[in-house]
Structures are given as structure tokens and as C-alpha cells.
Design a protein around this motif. Structure first.
Motif, PDB file in Angstrom:
ATOM      1  N   ALA A 121       0.632  -1.154  -0.032  1.00 53.52           N
ATOM      2  CA  ALA A 121      -0.088  -0.394  -0.107  1.00 53.52           C
ATOM      3  C   ALA A 121       0.988   1.623   0.328  1.00 53.52           C
ATOM      4  O   ALA A 121       1.753   1.230   0.295  1.00 53.52           O
ATOM      5  N   THR A 122       0.127   2.439  -0.608  1.00 56.68           N
ATOM      6  CA  THR A 122       1.072   3.639  -0.967  1.00 56.68           C
ATOM      7  C   THR A 122       0.370   4.643  -0.451  1.00 56.68           C
ATOM      8  O   THR A 122      -1.171   4.539  -0.770  1.00 56.68           O
ATOM      9  N   VAL A 147      -4.092  -6.814  -0.666  1.00 64.02           N
ATOM     10  CA  VAL A 147      -4.671  -6.237   0.155  1.00 64.02           C
ATOM     11  C   VAL A 147      -6.519  -5.831   0.119  1.00 64.02           C
ATOM     12  O   VAL A 147      -6.983  -5.032   0.894  1.00 64.02           O
ATOM     13  N   LYS A 148      -6.777  -5.120  -1.419  1.00 64.17           N
ATOM     14  CA  LYS A 148      -7.835  -3.975  -1.381  1.00 64.17           C
ATOM     15  C   LYS A 148      -8.780  -4.944  -0.519  1.00 64.17           C
ATOM     16  O   LYS A 148      -9.484  -5.793  -0.793  1.00 64.17           O
ATOM     17  N   GLY A 149      -9.654  -3.002   0.302  1.00 63.30           N
ATOM     18  CA  GLY A 149     -10.857  -4.041   0.965  1.00 63.30           C
ATOM     19  C   GLY A 149     -10.454  -4.595   2.279  1.00 63.30           C
ATOM     20  O   GLY A 149     -11.155  -4.462   2.990  1.00 63.30           O
ATOM     21  N   GLN A 204      -3.429  -0.489   9.107  1.00 65.34           N
ATOM     22  CA  GLN A 204      -4.703  -1.326   9.933  1.00 65.34           C
ATOM     23  C   GLN A 204      -5.253  -2.538   8.715  1.00 65.34           C
ATOM     24  O   GLN A 204      -5.379  -2.420   7.448  1.00 65.34           O
ATOM     25  N   MET A 205      -5.030  -3.504   9.502  1.00 69.49           N
ATOM     26  CA  MET A 205      -5.067  -5.022   8.220  1.00 69.49           C
ATOM     27  C   MET A 205      -6.434  -5.961   8.654  1.00 69.49           C
ATOM     28  O   MET A 205      -5.491  -5.990  10.314  1.00 69.49           O
ATOM     29  N   TYR A 212      -3.781   3.620  -2.506  1.00 71.51           N
ATOM     30  CA  TYR A 212      -3.001   2.787  -4.229  1.00 71.51           C
ATOM     31  C   TYR A 212      -3.122   1.570  -3.068  1.00 71.51           C
ATOM     32  O   TYR A 212      -2.089   1.444  -1.879  1.00 71.51           O
ATOM     33  N   TYR A 213      -3.216   0.618  -3.811  1.00 74.03           N
ATOM     34  CA  TYR A 213      -3.494  -0.764  -3.188  1.00 74.03           C
ATOM     35  C   TYR A 213      -2.969  -2.316  -3.403  1.00 74.03           C
ATOM     36  O   TYR A 213      -3.158  -2.087  -4.926  1.00 74.03           O
ATOM     37  N   ALA A 214      -2.068  -3.236  -3.045  1.00 74.62           N
ATOM     38  CA  ALA A 214      -2.633  -4.410  -4.154  1.00 74.62           C
ATOM     39  C   ALA A 214      -3.557  -5.010  -3.489  1.00 74.62           C
ATOM     40  O   ALA A 214      -4.373  -5.027  -3.713  1.00 74.62           O
TER      41      ALA A 214
END
Length: 122
Positions: A46-47, A61-63, A79-80, A56-58
Motif C-alpha cells: 500500500a502507498t 489486500v484491497k478492501g 490497518q489490516m 493505492y493498494y495491491a
């Protein structure tokens, strides 16, 4: 020189949550999180832009993951949620002092933390 210190890693069961934090010793612009699992290449996670308005997310991991920052505290967090065993890796915080937008390219980050281990058990 900017030093980055990550915290918040640990062991969690699948479906659980963890929050990673990274504190920078000085002002930074673009920041990101990357991870590296054993035997695998480092990958983008993520960035977030300097303003915090762009992220922006890979796809993997998006969502589930959310990146945020508090510039007054030189801090970025990840936050994961809904963690999966395949999220197991060493997570690295990265920072740039030259670009302000978001970036998924490791070469654009000059500063890296020491990494924090995240282990998700099934």
C-alpha cells in the motif's frame, strides 16, 4: 537522513486484525508499505501520498487493508483486517523525501524501516 521504526507486528489467527505503525524521525512525503515472505520477492502492499488524499493498494489486500498517515506526528499506519495465512511476511515501511504522490515502485523510496513480522495462523 530519515529513520523509520515500525511496530505492531505479531501473531494472529486467520480472520483477525493487526495495526502496523511507522514513525519517521523527520518529515517525509510519499510513504508506503511493502512485505516479503520467506523465499519470495519483496512486494508492494500500500502507498499514500504526502497529503494523505491519495492511496493505492495491491489487489491482494484491497478492501482488507487501510493505509493512513498523521503528518504532524510523522506517522503512517496500516490497518489490516480479515487477515489470511498468505499475509504472513515481514512488513517494511518505506518513505520518500522527493516525491509527493503515491508510488508502488520500491526504487522511489530512499528510506526503509527494519521490518516487523506478521504471522497469520490458519
Amino acid at each position: 537522513q530519515v529513520q523509520l521504526v515500525e511496530s505492531g507486528g505479531g501473531l494472529v489467527q486467520a480472520g483477525g486484525s493487526l495495526r502496523l505503525s511507522c514513525v519517521a524521525s523527520g518529515r517525509t512525503f510519499t510513504m508506503g508499505w511493502f512485505r516479503q515472505a520467506p523465499g519470495k520477492e519483496r512486494e508492494f502492499v500500500a502507498t499514500i501520498s504526502w497529503s494523505g488524499l491519495s492511496t493505492y493498494y495491491a489487489d491482494s489486500v484491497k478492501g482488507r487493508f487501510t493505509i493512513s498517515r498523521v503528518n504532524t506526528k510523522n506517522t503512517v499506519s496500516l490497518q489490516m483486517n480479515s487477515l489470511k495465512p498468505e499475509d504472513t511476511a515481514v512488513y517494511y515501511c518505506a518513505a520518500s523525501t522527493t516525491i509527493t504522490g503515491w508510488s508502488m515502485l520500491p526504487d522511489e523510496y530512499a528510506y526503509w524501516g527494519q521490518g516487523t513480522q506478521v504471522t497469520v495462523s490458519s
